[in-house]
Design a protein around this motif. Structure first.
Motif, PDB file in Angstrom:
ATOM      1  N   GLY A  93       0.815  -1.218   0.000  1.00  0.00           N
ATOM      2  CA  GLY A  93       0.000   0.000   0.000  1.00  0.00           C
ATOM      3  C   GLY A  93       0.842   1.259   0.000  1.00  0.00           C
ATOM      4  N   ASP A  94       1.905   1.271   0.803  1.00  0.00           N
ATOM      5  CA  ASP A  94       2.787   2.436   0.848  1.00  0.00           C
ATOM      6  C   ASP A  94       3.515   2.644  -0.481  1.00  0.00           C
ATOM      7  N   LYS A  95       3.927   1.548  -1.123  1.00  0.00           N
ATOM      8  CA  LYS A  95       4.588   1.672  -2.425  1.00  0.00           C
ATOM      9  C   LYS A  95       3.604   2.123  -3.497  1.00  0.00           C
ATOM     10  N   MET A  96       2.381   1.601  -3.442  1.00  0.00           N
ATOM     11  CA  MET A  96       1.368   1.968  -4.424  1.00  0.00           C
ATOM     12  C   MET A  96       1.083   3.465  -4.376  1.00  0.00           C
ATOM     13  N   THR A  97       1.079   4.027  -3.183  1.00  0.00           N
ATOM     14  CA  THR A  97       0.747   5.445  -3.029  1.00  0.00           C
ATOM     15  C   THR A  97       1.977   6.327  -2.890  1.00  0.00           C
ATOM     16  N   ARG A  98       3.142   5.697  -2.949  1.00  0.00           N
ATOM     17  CA  ARG A  98       4.405   6.431  -2.788  1.00  0.00           C
ATOM     18  C   ARG A  98       4.425   7.223  -1.490  1.00  0.00           C
ATOM     19  N   SER A  99       3.860   6.642  -0.454  1.00  0.00           N
ATOM     20  CA  SER A  99       3.827   7.340   0.824  1.00  0.00           C
ATOM     21  C   SER A  99       4.774   6.680   1.810  1.00  0.00           C
ATOM     22  N   LYS A 100       4.975   7.368   2.894  1.00  0.00           N
ATOM     23  CA  LYS A 100       5.875   6.863   3.922  1.00  0.00           C
ATOM     24  C   LYS A 100       5.076   6.135   4.983  1.00  0.00           C
ATOM     25  N   LYS A 101       5.784   5.463   5.860  1.00  0.00           N
ATOM     26  CA  LYS A 101       5.136   4.679   6.907  1.00  0.00           C
ATOM     27  C   LYS A 101       4.242   5.538   7.796  1.00  0.00           C
ATOM     28  N   GLU A 102       4.557   6.819   7.928  1.00  0.00           N
ATOM     29  CA  GLU A 102       3.773   7.708   8.791  1.00  0.00           C
ATOM     30  C   GLU A 102       2.334   7.854   8.296  1.00  0.00           C
ATOM     31  N   HIS A 103       2.091   7.608   7.000  1.00  0.00           N
ATOM     32  CA  HIS A 103       0.753   7.763   6.445  1.00  0.00           C
ATOM     33  C   HIS A 103      -0.148   6.575   6.743  1.00  0.00           C
ATOM     34  N   SER A 104       0.426   5.479   7.182  1.00  0.00           N
ATOM     35  CA  SER A 104      -0.388   4.307   7.509  1.00  0.00           C
ATOM     36  C   SER A 104      -0.418   4.094   9.024  1.00  0.00           C
TER      37      SER A 104
END
Length: 126
Positions: A93-104
């Protein structure tokens, strides 16, 4: 619209669609505006992916928080498999959205709380 007898194309007004395409192909296209359009689409997809990922995380966190863990019905090995699978889910999910762990954080917090609850029960029963 009428069918052109020479090449089977459909005419729109005085010019066939095939002729329009041929004429457009001959023109040089500036790649910069096209890149802007592509960047806009990618940005929109990324925003939508983040919204979707946020929604999925909320639902998954709700499910995890609602589960009553019993050490008698779930051996430690199974619980660790669930944790590993959930971690893989978060990474994807983090790779799909290019987000960091803080977003999950919501889902990670739910997992942390259930892990603490499970191992606390496990150690009191052992």
């Amino acid at each position: 619209q009428k069918e052109d007898e020479k090449d089977g194309s459909v005419s729109v007004g005085d010019e066939s669609v095939v002729m329009r395409l041929r004429r457009m192909r001959r023109k040089s296209v500036d790649p910069v505006p096209a890149l802007g359009v592509v960047a806009s689409y990618v940005s929109t997809l990324l925003v939508n992916a983040r919204v979707l990922w946020s929604y999925v995380q909320e639902k998954a966190a709700g499910v995890i928080q609602g589960v009553m863990l019993d050490t008698a019905s779930m051996p430690v090995e199974d619980f660790l498999r669930v944790l590993a699978s959930t971690d893989r889910f978060l990474v994807v999910g983090d790779k799909m959205t290019r987000s960091k762990k803080e977003h999950s954080i919501a889902l990670r917090t739910a997992i942390k709380m259930k892990s603490q609850e499970y191992f606390k029960k496990f150690h009191t029963q052992s």
